[in-house]
Design a protein around this motif. Structure first.
Motif, mmCIF file in Angstrom:
data_model
loop_
_atom_site.group_PDB
_atom_site.id
_atom_site.type_symbol
_atom_site.label_atom_id
_atom_site.label_comp_id
_atom_site.label_asym_id
_atom_site.label_seq_id
_atom_site.Cartn_x
_atom_site.Cartn_y
_atom_site.Cartn_z
ATOM 1 N N GLY A 1 14.983 0.206 -13.958
ATOM 2 C CA GLY A 1 14.289 1.486 -13.913
ATOM 3 C C GLY A 1 15.212 2.586 -13.442
ATOM 4 N N LYS A 2 14.885 3.813 -13.867
ATOM 5 C CA LYS A 2 15.796 4.884 -13.483
ATOM 6 C C LYS A 2 15.686 5.188 -11.996
ATOM 7 N N PRO A 3 16.665 5.895 -11.442
ATOM 8 C CA PRO A 3 16.661 6.155 -10.000
ATOM 9 C C PRO A 3 15.384 6.862 -9.560
ATOM 10 N N GLY A 4 14.891 6.466 -8.415
ATOM 11 C CA GLY A 4 13.732 7.145 -7.849
ATOM 12 C C GLY A 4 12.390 6.623 -8.308
ATOM 13 N N THR A 5 12.402 5.532 -9.078
ATOM 14 C CA THR A 5 11.127 5.011 -9.546
ATOM 15 C C THR A 5 10.491 4.061 -8.535
ATOM 16 N N GLY A 6 11.182 3.809 -7.433
ATOM 17 C CA GLY A 6 10.570 2.997 -6.378
ATOM 18 C C GLY A 6 11.033 1.549 -6.329
ATOM 19 N N LYS A 7 12.200 1.271 -6.878
ATOM 20 C CA LYS A 7 12.687 -0.113 -6.880
ATOM 21 C C LYS A 7 12.992 -0.598 -5.465
ATOM 22 N N THR A 8 13.696 0.239 -4.712
ATOM 23 C CA THR A 8 14.011 -0.132 -3.333
ATOM 24 C C THR A 8 12.728 -0.273 -2.522
ATOM 25 N N LEU A 9 11.836 0.659 -2.766
ATOM 26 C CA LEU A 9 10.572 0.665 -2.035
ATOM 27 C C LEU A 9 9.795 -0.630 -2.260
ATOM 28 N N ILE A 10 9.735 -1.067 -3.500
ATOM 29 C CA ILE A 10 8.953 -2.251 -3.826
ATOM 30 C C ILE A 10 9.630 -3.494 -3.242
ATOM 31 N N ASP B 1 0.815 -1.216 0.000
ATOM 32 C CA ASP B 1 0.000 0.000 0.000
ATOM 33 C C ASP B 1 0.847 1.264 0.000
ATOM 34 N N ASP B 2 2.109 1.137 0.420
ATOM 35 C CA ASP B 2 2.990 2.300 0.432
ATOM 36 C C ASP B 2 3.607 2.557 -0.934
ATOM 37 N N VAL B 3 3.356 1.639 -1.857
ATOM 38 C CA VAL B 3 3.852 1.821 -3.213
ATOM 39 C C VAL B 3 2.663 2.221 -4.079
ATOM 40 N N ALA B 4 2.676 3.445 -4.548
ATOM 41 C CA ALA B 4 1.535 3.904 -5.354
ATOM 42 C C ALA B 4 1.775 3.582 -6.821
ATOM 43 N N GLY B 5 0.698 3.411 -7.561
ATOM 44 C CA GLY B 5 0.842 3.044 -8.964
ATOM 45 C C GLY B 5 1.466 1.665 -9.048
ATOM 46 N N LEU B 6 2.177 1.388 -10.134
ATOM 47 C CA LEU B 6 2.927 0.139 -10.281
ATOM 48 C C LEU B 6 2.073 -1.098 -9.980
ATOM 49 N N ASP B 7 0.796 -1.040 -10.322
ATOM 50 C CA ASP B 7 -0.091 -2.158 -9.978
ATOM 51 C C ASP B 7 0.311 -3.457 -10.666
ATOM 52 N N THR C 1 9.746 11.127 -11.578
ATOM 53 C CA THR C 1 9.729 9.857 -10.856
ATOM 54 C C THR C 1 9.035 10.047 -9.510
ATOM 55 N N GLY C 2 8.758 8.937 -8.843
ATOM 56 C CA GLY C 2 8.139 8.980 -7.529
ATOM 57 C C GLY C 2 8.975 9.792 -6.551
ATOM 58 N N ALA C 3 10.304 9.591 -6.605
ATOM 59 C CA ALA C 3 11.178 10.311 -5.688
ATOM 60 C C ALA C 3 11.111 11.809 -5.958
ATOM 61 N N GLU C 4 11.039 12.180 -7.221
ATOM 62 C CA GLU C 4 10.967 13.601 -7.558
ATOM 63 C C GLU C 4 9.643 14.213 -7.102
ATOM 64 N N LEU D 1 -0.611 9.835 -2.118
ATOM 65 C CA LEU D 1 -0.003 9.052 -1.039
ATOM 66 C C LEU D 1 0.936 9.913 -0.197
ATOM 67 N N HIS D 2 1.734 10.705 -0.884
ATOM 68 C CA HIS D 2 2.717 11.504 -0.142
ATOM 69 C C HIS D 2 2.098 12.743 0.511
ATOM 70 N N CYS D 3 0.829 13.001 0.244
ATOM 71 C CA CYS D 3 0.155 14.128 0.883
ATOM 72 C C CYS D 3 -0.645 13.685 2.089
ATOM 73 N N ALA E 1 -1.579 9.105 -8.060
ATOM 74 C CA ALA E 1 -1.619 8.227 -6.888
ATOM 75 C C ALA E 1 -0.445 8.506 -5.953
ATOM 76 N N ILE E 2 0.734 8.691 -6.528
ATOM 77 C CA ILE E 2 1.917 8.946 -5.700
ATOM 78 C C ILE E 2 1.765 10.275 -4.958
ATOM 79 N N LEU E 3 1.275 11.293 -5.669
ATOM 80 C CA LEU E 3 1.073 12.603 -5.040
ATOM 81 C C LEU E 3 0.114 12.482 -3.867
HETATM 82 P P1 ADP Z 1 14.894 3.550 -6.523
HETATM 83 O O1 ADP Z 1 15.275 2.441 -5.635
HETATM 84 O O2 ADP Z 1 14.172 3.112 -7.745
HETATM 85 O O3 ADP Z 1 16.001 4.507 -6.854
HETATM 86 P P2 ADP Z 1 13.395 4.350 -4.236
HETATM 87 O O4 ADP Z 1 12.603 3.143 -4.001
HETATM 88 O O5 ADP Z 1 14.602 4.545 -3.390
HETATM 89 O O6 ADP Z 1 13.826 4.450 -5.757
HETATM 90 O O7 ADP Z 1 12.439 5.615 -4.128
HETATM 91 C C1 ADP Z 1 12.789 6.754 -3.391
HETATM 92 C C2 ADP Z 1 11.591 7.351 -2.730
HETATM 93 O O8 ADP Z 1 10.683 7.858 -3.702
HETATM 94 C C3 ADP Z 1 10.780 6.372 -1.934
HETATM 95 O O9 ADP Z 1 11.291 6.239 -0.647
HETATM 96 C C4 ADP Z 1 9.393 7.001 -1.969
HETATM 97 O O10 ADP Z 1 9.296 8.019 -1.001
HETATM 98 C C5 ADP Z 1 9.354 7.663 -3.310
HETATM 99 N N1 ADP Z 1 8.673 6.805 -4.306
HETATM 100 C C6 ADP Z 1 9.227 6.349 -5.453
HETATM 101 N N2 ADP Z 1 8.320 5.613 -6.130
HETATM 102 C C7 ADP Z 1 7.201 5.598 -5.403
HETATM 103 C C8 ADP Z 1 5.913 4.993 -5.573
HETATM 104 N N3 ADP Z 1 5.619 4.260 -6.643
HETATM 105 N N4 ADP Z 1 5.006 5.190 -4.611
HETATM 106 C C9 ADP Z 1 5.292 5.922 -3.529
HETATM 107 N N5 ADP Z 1 6.462 6.507 -3.301
HETATM 108 C C10 ADP Z 1 7.422 6.362 -4.229
#
Ligand code: ADP
Ligand code: ZN
Length: 608
Positions: free
Chosen positions: A217-226, A177-183, A381-384, A357-359, A353-355
């Motif tokens: 995926g490019k940095p900040g797309t949520g790979k670590t998060l997922i 649930d903390d990962v928005a989009g990317l269904d 990206t999500g991070a941006e 979630l982060h709000c 969805a990401i916006l």
């Molecule tokens: P990556 O590993 O792809 O470089 P991260 O997983 O570290 O990216 O993402 C960095 C941050 O960006 C996350 O901690 C989160 O706050 C935000 N973020 C990125 N993608 C998403 C997403 N799909 N949903 C919610 N937050 C996201």
């Protein structure tokens, strides 16, 4: 998330302690080295030339040498002013420049009877001897100690991986649930979660479960998060390490770290290993020299570990990379990272969805419309996006707003994209004029290009490094881009330079980024998308220039010529469009000089 931060703090603290120990050791060594240096100085009482003259005058009774050392001790004869001195008082030290030359000289003197000194080859005053040897060895000993310490700090066999979950706190707290989009991506990974939860059921059924999953995926797309979310959903420990941490200055360390990482994982299984930036270790094995061979060892160890999993070990290795094309093919073979999932930058709905979630825990004003912000942030990206909302909160606080307004978010978007407005930067009138025509050039040219999106704002207020900017409206995300669109994009990019040239007959460095981007597009069109009529639909993307040779010698020549031609054509077309519409260009530039900023509506009026 809180737990992660604490971990980082702890790590940083450890880093500081290590750093201080390191500094103290360095200081101690420096002190010892300088001390022993001065010690030598003090004992060297006689200059060599003086000593030689004393030998010649036959004033020396005894000369003591040490093999392999240029330090010798001499004992003066108890005569003249030294008649009443003890042997110790008559002892002094000399450094001879060349022991061999000295030996030849002194032996000649002795043999011919010119002097009657006693020459002792090994014997020295035992006290001086021992302490001196110790002293001369001291820096070496300390250096060895230091090296050992560094090795330890580098984690020779040490383990830098971070464990989340496991013994310390049962879960990473991150859920799907903390990962928005990317269904779709989440859908693919649900089965991994299930496997981690009941490995036995799958084993009984004889099902083979993937060992390695590569997230592209490019940095900040949520790979670590997922990856964290998988561990969180399954309630298993999450061990993470970055590929760059495996690359060390001491050979072999990377490989040993990989081994430790997997040893640790085996103890914690079922668990997840996450290797970020795997391209740092897993890039293609080319030669075996220097840093690369270190890489190879690390990569080989990783392959060995992945192949060596027992079927009853429930460890899933997730790895992330931004550059899949760099990876060694061996990593992608069955039983290794045989499953690949692309984690794209979010589309319109994903961004919304990401916006949202982060709000969740931010205070928002009523005028904030997530759909609209999502529409203005294509490609982010999500991070941006998370960063933008954080910036917006900071701006709102500074402006003393009750809640984050639409304006605050728009300002944050601008701040993140083009840097803060620098209203007060002093610019000369000449520069201003050049910038005005440059930006007007972009805007006017793109108005005549059907595939290009409408101009949203033109400005000559400097932001960041740019002297001005032209902002275009973003449209719906697209999967494919046509050749015409790419060509027209290049024309609109060249519009700035073309206007400078036409109006001021002067070109500036302000167009360097435009030219870089346009050339990049041209290169991709030919090398990547096979859009050159002359060369045809062939991918010419290579890692090494020699790989092009299979297409024949003249291919590199052709690529260069075609790229040049595409950019030149775009430049010419831009000039043609502008010279036909000089009146509009002038008007837009004048308005810019006057107002510094033109809105979409104001811009459109020039065309009515
Ligand atoms: P990556 O590993 O792809 O470089 P991260 O997983 O570290 O990216 O993402 C960095 C941050 O960006 C996350 O901690 C989160 O706050 C935000 N973020 C990125 N993608 C998403 C997403 N799909 N949903 C919610 N937050 C996201
Ligand atoms: Zn420009």
């Amino acid at each position: 998330m809180n737990n992660d931060n604490k971990k980082d703090d702890k790590k940083q603290k450890n880093g500081w302690i290590k750093y201080s120990i390191f500094s103290i050791i360095v200081v101690i060594i420096l002190v010892f080295i300088s001390y022993s240096y001065f010690e030598n100085e003090k004992k060297e009482d006689v200059a060599y030339t003086e000593f030689i003259s004393k030998v010649n005058k036959n004033e020396i009774e005894e000369i003591n040498l040490t093999a392999g050392s240029n330090n010798i001790t001499i004992i003066y004869k108890a005569q003249g002013d030294k008649a009443d001195l003890s042997e110790e008082e008559r002892t002094e030290k000399v450094i001879v420049p060349s022991l061999q030359a000295f030996m030849e000289w002194i032996q000649d003197k002795l043999a011919t009877g010119q002097i009657d000194a006693k020459l002792n080859q090994e014997r020295m005053n035992p006290m001086i001897n021992i302490s001196e040897r110790l002293f001369s060895l001291l820096p070496t000993i300390l250096l060895i100690v230091l090296m050992l310490m560094i090795f330890k700090m580098q984690g020779l066999g040490g383990d830098n991986s971070k464990v989340y979950g496991g013994e310390e706190n049962k879960k990473t707290n991150v859920k799907f649930d903390d990962v928005a989009g990317l269904d779709e991506e989440k859908g693919e990974l649900v089965e991994i979660v299930d496997f981690l939860k009941n490995p036995e059921a799958y084993q009984k059924m004889g099902a083979k479960i993937p060992r390695g999953i590569l997230l592209y995926g490019k940095p900040g797309t949520g790979k670590t998060l997922i990856a964290k979310a998988i561990a969180g959903e399954a309630g298993v420990p999450f061990i993470s390490m970055s590929g760059s941490e495996f690359i060390e200055m001491f050979a072999g360390l990377g490989a040993s770290r990989v081994r430790k990482l997997f040893e640790r994982a085996k103890k914690l299984a079922p668990c997840i290993i996450f290797i970020d930036e795997i391209d740092a270790i897993g890039s293609r094995r080319t030669s075996n020299s220097g840093a690369e061979s270190e890489n190879n060892q690390t990569l080989n160890q990783l392959l060995v570990e992945m192949d060596g999993f027992e079927t009853n070990e429930t460890i899933i290795v997730l790895a992330a990379t931004n550059r899949p094309e760099m990876l060694d093919k061996a990593l992608l073979r069955p039983g290794r990272f045989d499953r690949q999932i692309t984690v794209p930058a979010p589309d319109l709905l994903g961004r919304e969805a990401i916006l949202k979630l982060h709000c969740k825990d931010k205070k928002l004003a009523d005028d904030v419309d997530f759909k609209e912000i999502a529409g203005d942030t294509s490609g982010f990206t999500g991070a941006e996006l998370a960063n933008i909302l954080n910036e917006a909160a900071i701006i709102a606080t500074r402006q003393k707003h009750d809640a984050i307004t639409k304006m605050d978010i728009e300002n944050a978007v601008r701040k993140v994209t083009v840097g803060l407005e620098k209203q007060n930067r002093v610019i000369s009138d000449k520069d201003k004029k050049l910038t005005a025509y440059h930006e007007a050039g972009h805007a006017v040219v793109s108005k005549f290009l059907p595939t290009q999106t409408a101009v949203k704002e033109v400005s000559i207020i400097p932001r960041g490094v740019a002297g001005g900017y032209t902002m275009y409206k973003t449209t719906e995300d697209k999967w494919y881009v046509s050749k015409t669109e790419l060509l027209e994009k290049m024309i609109s990019l060249m519009g700035g330079r073309a206007a400078e040239k036409l109006v001021l007959n002067e070109i500036s460095t302000g167009a360097s980024n435009d030219i870089e981007v346009a050339t990049g597009i041209a290169r991709d069109m030919i090398v990547l998308y096979g859009m050159s009529d002359e060369i045809g639909p062939i991918s010419l993307k290579v890692d090494e220039p020699y790989e092009l040779q299979i297409f024949g010698e003249e291919i590199t020549d052709k690529i260069g010529k075609q790229i040049t031609q595409l950019v030149e054509n775009a430049y010419i077309t831009a000039q043609q469009i502008l010279s036909k519409n000089m009146d509009i260009l002038d008007k837009v530039a004048q308005k810019l000089l006057e107002k510094e900023k033109i809105t979409e509506e104001e811009f459109e009026e020039f065309f009515n």
